[in-house]
Design a protein around this motif. Structure first.
Motif, PDB file in Angstrom:
ATOM      1  N   VAL A 172       0.897  -1.141   0.130  1.00 40.11           N
ATOM      2  CA  VAL A 172       0.037  -0.145  -0.101  1.00 40.11           C
ATOM      3  C   VAL A 172       0.793   1.227   0.020  1.00 40.11           C
ATOM      4  O   VAL A 172       0.742   2.098  -0.743  1.00 40.11           O
ATOM      5  N   GLN A 173       1.851   1.161   0.989  1.00 43.11           N
ATOM      6  CA  GLN A 173       2.707   2.566   1.059  1.00 43.11           C
ATOM      7  C   GLN A 173       3.572   2.721  -0.406  1.00 43.11           C
ATOM      8  O   GLN A 173       3.698   3.724  -0.838  1.00 43.11           O
TER       9      GLN A 173
ATOM     10  N   LEU B 164       0.741  10.188  -4.308  1.00 39.46           N
ATOM     11  CA  LEU B 164      -0.550  10.619  -3.432  1.00 39.46           C
ATOM     12  C   LEU B 164      -0.188  10.562  -2.156  1.00 39.46           C
ATOM     13  O   LEU B 164       0.006   9.771  -1.546  1.00 39.46           O
ATOM     14  N   HIS B 165      -0.229  11.893  -1.702  1.00 40.88           N
ATOM     15  CA  HIS B 165       0.259  12.162  -0.262  1.00 40.88           C
ATOM     16  C   HIS B 165      -0.734  12.530   0.652  1.00 40.88           C
ATOM     17  O   HIS B 165      -0.274  12.910   1.702  1.00 40.88           O
ATOM     18  N   GLU B 166      -2.031  12.403   0.336  1.00 42.90           N
ATOM     19  CA  GLU B 166      -3.113  12.600   1.325  1.00 42.90           C
ATOM     20  C   GLU B 166      -2.669  11.498   2.511  1.00 42.90           C
ATOM     21  O   GLU B 166      -2.348  10.522   2.319  1.00 42.90           O
TER      22      GLU B 166
ATOM     23  N   PRO C 157      -3.390   8.373   4.668  1.00 44.65           N
ATOM     24  CA  PRO C 157      -4.114   7.271   4.110  1.00 44.65           C
ATOM     25  C   PRO C 157      -5.240   6.979   4.998  1.00 44.65           C
ATOM     26  O   PRO C 157      -6.042   5.921   4.492  1.00 44.65           O
ATOM     27  N   GLU C 158      -5.622   7.536   6.022  1.00 41.42           N
ATOM     28  CA  GLU C 158      -7.089   7.259   6.661  1.00 41.42           C
ATOM     29  C   GLU C 158      -8.059   8.043   5.939  1.00 41.42           C
ATOM     30  O   GLU C 158      -9.270   7.936   6.547  1.00 41.42           O
ATOM     31  N   GLN C 159      -7.559   9.273   5.311  1.00 43.24           N
ATOM     32  CA  GLN C 159      -8.679  10.111   4.816  1.00 43.24           C
ATOM     33  C   GLN C 159      -9.594   9.043   3.597  1.00 43.24           C
ATOM     34  O   GLN C 159      -9.203   8.263   3.126  1.00 43.24           O
ATOM     35  N   ASN C 160     -11.070   9.594   3.542  1.00 47.00           N
ATOM     36  CA  ASN C 160     -11.811   8.706   3.018  1.00 47.00           C
ATOM     37  C   ASN C 160     -11.592   9.035   1.439  1.00 47.00           C
ATOM     38  O   ASN C 160     -11.134  10.144   1.254  1.00 47.00           O
ATOM     39  N   ALA C 161     -11.361   8.159   0.501  1.00 46.26           N
ATOM     40  CA  ALA C 161     -11.365   8.242  -0.732  1.00 46.26           C
ATOM     41  C   ALA C 161     -12.155   9.222  -1.298  1.00 46.26           C
ATOM     42  O   ALA C 161     -12.209  10.034  -2.207  1.00 46.26           O
ATOM     43  N   GLY C 162     -13.490   9.165  -0.880  1.00 42.32           N
ATOM     44  CA  GLY C 162     -14.609  10.205  -1.575  1.00 42.32           C
ATOM     45  C   GLY C 162     -14.233  11.787  -1.260  1.00 42.32           C
ATOM     46  O   GLY C 162     -14.783  12.406  -2.008  1.00 42.32           O
ATOM     47  N   ASP C 163     -13.327  11.932  -0.312  1.00 40.82           N
ATOM     48  CA  ASP C 163     -13.150  13.234   0.008  1.00 40.82           C
ATOM     49  C   ASP C 163     -11.826  13.671  -0.937  1.00 40.82           C
ATOM     50  O   ASP C 163     -11.496  14.884  -0.879  1.00 40.82           O
ATOM     51  N   LEU C 164     -11.385  13.066  -1.613  1.00 40.67           N
ATOM     52  CA  LEU C 164      -9.906  13.315  -2.543  1.00 40.67           C
ATOM     53  C   LEU C 164     -10.704  14.087  -3.813  1.00 40.67           C
ATOM     54  O   LEU C 164     -11.865  13.776  -4.179  1.00 40.67           O
TER      55      LEU C 164
ATOM     56  N   GLY D 106      -9.271  14.386  -9.541  1.00 34.62           N
ATOM     57  CA  GLY D 106      -7.876  13.822 -10.010  1.00 34.62           C
ATOM     58  C   GLY D 106      -7.102  13.138  -9.198  1.00 34.62           C
ATOM     59  O   GLY D 106      -6.325  12.043  -9.790  1.00 34.62           O
ATOM     60  N   HIS D 107      -7.289  13.299  -8.027  1.00 36.54           N
ATOM     61  CA  HIS D 107      -6.497  12.315  -6.995  1.00 36.54           C
ATOM     62  C   HIS D 107      -7.490  11.020  -6.851  1.00 36.54           C
ATOM     63  O   HIS D 107      -6.622  10.057  -6.599  1.00 36.54           O
ATOM     64  N   GLN D 108      -8.570  10.911  -6.991  1.00 31.73           N
ATOM     65  CA  GLN D 108      -9.200   9.706  -7.226  1.00 31.73           C
ATOM     66  C   GLN D 108      -8.643   8.645  -8.169  1.00 31.73           C
ATOM     67  O   GLN D 108      -8.743   7.595  -8.078  1.00 31.73           O
ATOM     68  N   ARG D 109      -8.230   9.596  -9.374  1.00 28.19           N
ATOM     69  CA  ARG D 109      -7.650   8.892 -10.442  1.00 28.19           C
ATOM     70  C   ARG D 109      -6.430   8.121 -10.033  1.00 28.19           C
ATOM     71  O   ARG D 109      -5.902   7.104 -10.423  1.00 28.19           O
ATOM     72  N   LEU D 110      -5.461   9.261  -9.351  1.00 30.58           N
ATOM     73  CA  LEU D 110      -4.265   8.476  -8.893  1.00 30.58           C
ATOM     74  C   LEU D 110      -4.383   7.436  -8.057  1.00 30.58           C
ATOM     75  O   LEU D 110      -3.755   6.305  -8.050  1.00 30.58           O
ATOM     76  N   LEU D 111      -5.505   7.446  -7.297  1.00 30.66           N
ATOM     77  CA  LEU D 111      -5.716   6.073  -6.282  1.00 30.66           C
ATOM     78  C   LEU D 111      -5.977   5.216  -6.952  1.00 30.66           C
ATOM     79  O   LEU D 111      -5.625   3.872  -6.632  1.00 30.66           O
ATOM     80  N   GLU D 112      -6.904   5.177  -8.058  1.00 31.48           N
ATOM     81  CA  GLU D 112      -7.326   4.223  -8.954  1.00 31.48           C
ATOM     82  C   GLU D 112      -5.889   3.448  -9.475  1.00 31.48           C
ATOM     83  O   GLU D 112      -5.855   2.132  -9.608  1.00 31.48           O
ATOM     84  N   ILE D 113      -4.932   4.315  -9.946  1.00 38.53           N
ATOM     85  CA  ILE D 113      -3.633   3.461 -10.695  1.00 38.53           C
ATOM     86  C   ILE D 113      -2.946   2.942  -9.510  1.00 38.53           C
ATOM     87  O   ILE D 113      -2.620   1.867  -9.459  1.00 38.53           O
ATOM     88  N   ALA D 114      -2.836   3.661  -8.079  1.00 43.19           N
ATOM     89  CA  ALA D 114      -2.061   2.730  -7.155  1.00 43.19           C
ATOM     90  C   ALA D 114      -2.903   1.482  -6.881  1.00 43.19           C
ATOM     91  O   ALA D 114      -1.953   0.668  -6.664  1.00 43.19           O
ATOM     92  N   MET D 115      -4.257   1.503  -6.865  1.00 42.44           N
ATOM     93  CA  MET D 115      -4.856   0.120  -6.608  1.00 42.44           C
ATOM     94  C   MET D 115      -4.520  -0.830  -7.844  1.00 42.44           C
ATOM     95  O   MET D 115      -4.257  -2.018  -7.550  1.00 42.44           O
ATOM     96  N   GLY D 116      -4.387  -0.384  -9.034  1.00 38.70           N
ATOM     97  CA  GLY D 116      -3.783  -1.309  -9.997  1.00 38.70           C
ATOM     98  C   GLY D 116      -2.426  -1.726  -9.688  1.00 38.70           C
ATOM     99  O   GLY D 116      -2.110  -2.934  -9.856  1.00 38.70           O
TER     100      GLY D 116
END
Length: 239
Positions: free
Chosen positions: A120-121, A129-131, A133-140, A143-153
């Motif tokens: 994960v780290q 993505l430096h937000e 990690p305990e922040q809810n994804a819906g609050d991003l 654009g940062h949700q897109r980066l989170l998706e890439i991190a998930m991939g």
């Protein structure tokens, strides 16, 4: 030595109530390549990607991955084979923390809390993505949700990473970082990139496939595609 074909399609078709979305597509993606898939809105790009990922079934034709016919495999089985993808519309779990979104993806291949936490780290750092990690994804931001998706991939350590409009909603600086990320990933991962930002396509793609009216219009290097009169007329707007 010729590159090994990782993903291919033969005669791939998809019809929706008589509408021909994808028609007779023969496509080959060699292992280790960054391939861009471009075309006008409605050209069938997202439908083609959905066929490759297993989200929808073809009307005709076959899909092969690493020499295996996967045409009848559902999406989750294809993920297990090493195909990861992000959607044109974000598909993060909005009510879960950022870290847990990535952890869900990492657990597909890893066992043990420490191994998952490390993955994960690493994935979050890699996409920048430096937000918290305990922040809810819906609050991003979008654009940062897109980066989170890439991190998930990336947490799935895929052999093939399919990215559908990954730079949508990113700032110029984030787009520059994304280009660097793709160049870095290309050393270990085959990438299929569906992208409207032509500067991204021209800078990061080894080869470009142009789709128009559900059919392949042209394929070649970025320079060849830029100079192609048919592509200019259909998509680039300079014909």
């Amino acid at each position: 030595m010729a590159a090994v074909t990782l993903l291919s399609t033969t005669g791939l078709c998809k019809n929706f109530d008589g509408l021909r979305a994808v028609h007779e597509v023969d496509f080959e993606l060699p292992e280790g390549q960054v391939r861009a898939l471009i075309g006008p809105n409605g050209a069938g790009k997202t439908t083609l990607v959905s066929l490759l990922c297993g989200r929808i079934a073809p009307s005709a034709g076959r899909v092969r991955f690493d020499g295996r016919d996967i045409s009848d495999l559902p999406a989750h089985r294809r993920i297990n084979l090493g195909i990861a993808y992000t959607f044109q519309i974000t598909s993060v779990f909005a009510d879960l923390p950022v870290a847990e979104n990535v952890a869900l993806a990492a657990r597909r291949r890893l066992r043990g809390a420490a191994a998952v936490a490390e993955a994960v780290q690493a994935a979050l750092q890699r996409v920048g993505l430096h937000e918290p990690p305990e922040q809810n994804a819906g609050d991003l931001s979008y654009g940062h949700q897109r980066l989170l998706e890439i991190a998930m991939g990336l947490a799935q350590a895929p052999r093939l990473l399919i990215l559908d409009e990954p730079t949508q909603g990113l700032t110029d600086g984030e787009i520059d970082a994304f280009k660097a990320l793709v160049r870095d990933l290309s050393a270990t991962t085959t990438i299929l990139l569906i992208e409207h930002n032509m500067s991204v396509v021209m800078e990061v793609a080894d080869q470009v496939t142009v789709l128009n009216f559900g059919e392949i219009l042209a394929e070649g290097t970025p320079d060849q595609i830029r100079a192609d009169a048919a592509v200019q007329a259909a998509y680039l707007g300079t014909g």
